[in-house]
Design an enzyme around this catalytic site. Structure first.
Site, short mmCIF file in Angstrom:
data_model
loop_
_atom_site.label_atom_id
_atom_site.label_comp_id
_atom_site.label_asym_id
_atom_site.label_seq_id
_atom_site.Cartn_x
_atom_site.Cartn_y
_atom_site.Cartn_z
N ALA A 179 -9.28 -4.13 8.44
CA ALA A 179 -8.79 -5.30 7.70
C ALA A 179 -7.98 -6.16 8.89
O ALA A 179 -6.99 -5.83 9.22
CB ALA A 179 -7.73 -4.89 6.58
N GLY B 231 1.37 -7.85 7.93
CA GLY B 231 0.58 -6.73 8.00
C GLY B 231 -0.23 -6.81 6.81
O GLY B 231 0.01 -7.96 5.97
N ASN B 232 -1.12 -5.85 6.54
CA ASN B 232 -1.73 -5.76 5.12
C ASN B 232 -1.74 -4.24 4.64
O ASN B 232 -1.16 -3.39 5.45
CB ASN B 232 -3.15 -6.32 5.23
CG ASN B 232 -3.87 -5.53 6.33
OD1 ASN B 232 -4.50 -4.29 6.24
ND2 ASN B 232 -4.34 -6.29 7.50
N ARG B 233 -2.43 -3.89 3.57
CA ARG B 233 -2.36 -2.44 3.08
C ARG B 233 -3.32 -1.65 3.42
O ARG B 233 -3.58 -0.60 2.81
CB ARG B 233 -2.08 -2.84 1.51
CG ARG B 233 -1.03 -3.72 0.96
CD ARG B 233 -1.11 -3.91 -0.44
NE ARG B 233 -0.79 -2.67 -1.44
CZ ARG B 233 0.63 -2.84 -1.65
NH1 ARG B 233 1.28 -3.63 -1.45
NH2 ARG B 233 0.98 -1.53 -2.47
N SER B 234 -4.31 -2.06 4.42
CA SER B 234 -5.31 -1.04 4.79
C SER B 234 -4.75 0.04 5.39
O SER B 234 -3.95 0.23 6.43
CB SER B 234 -6.15 -1.72 5.70
OG SER B 234 -7.18 -0.68 5.96
#
Ligand code: CTP
Ligand code: CA
Length: 229
Positions: A100, A33-36
């Site tokens: 994102a 995943g990512n931090r958005s």
């Protein structure tokens, strides 16, 4: 201070916003995943709805609540986001791609949870490229459609950041690119944001700082002057 009266300047416009961060499954319980958090995208969707637009929000793993003033489609992975976005974009005058999107996903999704006994001390994941949704939208769009991309960049130098943005804008074939600087602590999950917005020619048409909600309104102020006829 002057926002007590909300102008309905988006009445009749159909706005599609993507927000949040995609999750690429590794096995049934794990993902990349990512931090958005989705805050800036959701703020844009809410602001457009408040200004009279018919808004469709495609949310990828949103960490913030969404108002009832819009239609919401929930997705998980980049491929799900691509499918939903390309379908919904056919009915949109304005597409704002704030999500994102993972550039890569695991080449295969393992059906059973990966156990250490089958791997030993090292585990290698093979990743493959995801489709570029924004570039595809740019290729398929009707002349009248306005398309806006977002770029979160970690480049610390202002001039180099702008150069990267200009190159990206050209590559994606979108009309505007909203750039914000992110880092380990900046940009993600926070209530405030600082952005620059560039047009097709690479000129900076907006630089603004404030709550994600006020940044949303300033971006919509610029896009309000883009006629979609
Ligand atoms: N984007 C997209 N599909 C992808 C990747 C990105 O639609 N597979 C969109 C994002 O939603 C964003 C814009 O493209 O609006 C820019 O994303 P960014 O990650 O900055 O661009 P990339 O082309 O992926 O460049 P980089 O290699 O710097 O990550
Ligand atoms: Ca990327």
């Amino acid at each position: 201070v002057l926002s007590a009266v909300v102008q309905k300047d988006y009445t009749g416009r159909r706005v599609l916003v993507t927000a949040g961060g995609t999750r690429e499954p590794i096995d049934p319980v794990r993902f990349i995943g990512n931090r958005s958090s989705g805050k800036q995208g959701v703020a844009i969707a809410a602001a457009a709805a408040a200004r009279g637009a018919h808004v469709t929000l495609i949310g990828a793993n949103l960490e913030v609540p969404v108002a009832a003033s819009m239609e919401v489609l929930r997705v998980g992975s980049a491929q799900e986001l691509a499918e939903a976005t390309l379908r919904a974009a056919k009915d949109a005058d304005l597409v704002i791609m704030a999500a994102a999107v993972a550039d890569y996903r695991p080449a295969t999704v393992v059906e059973e949870k990966i156990a250490k006994e089958s791997q030993g001390d090292r585990l290698t994941l093979e990743l493959v490229r995801n489709p570029d949704i924004l570039a595809t939208l740019g290729e398929r769009r009707a002349d009248s459609q306005v398309i806006v991309g977002f770029a979160a960049e970690t480049e610390p130098d202002d001039e180099r950041l702008r150069e990267r943005a200009r190159a990206k804008l050209a590559r994606k074939g979108c009309d505007f690119l909203v750039v914000n600087r992110v880092g380990w602590s900046e940009g993600f999950g926070t209530d405030d944001n600082t952005v620059a917005m560039l047009d097709k020619g690479g000129d900076i048409v907006l630089e603004t700082s404030g709550t994600k909600s006020s940044v949303a309104d300033r971006i919509l102020d610029i896009l309000q002057f883009q006629n979609s006829t």
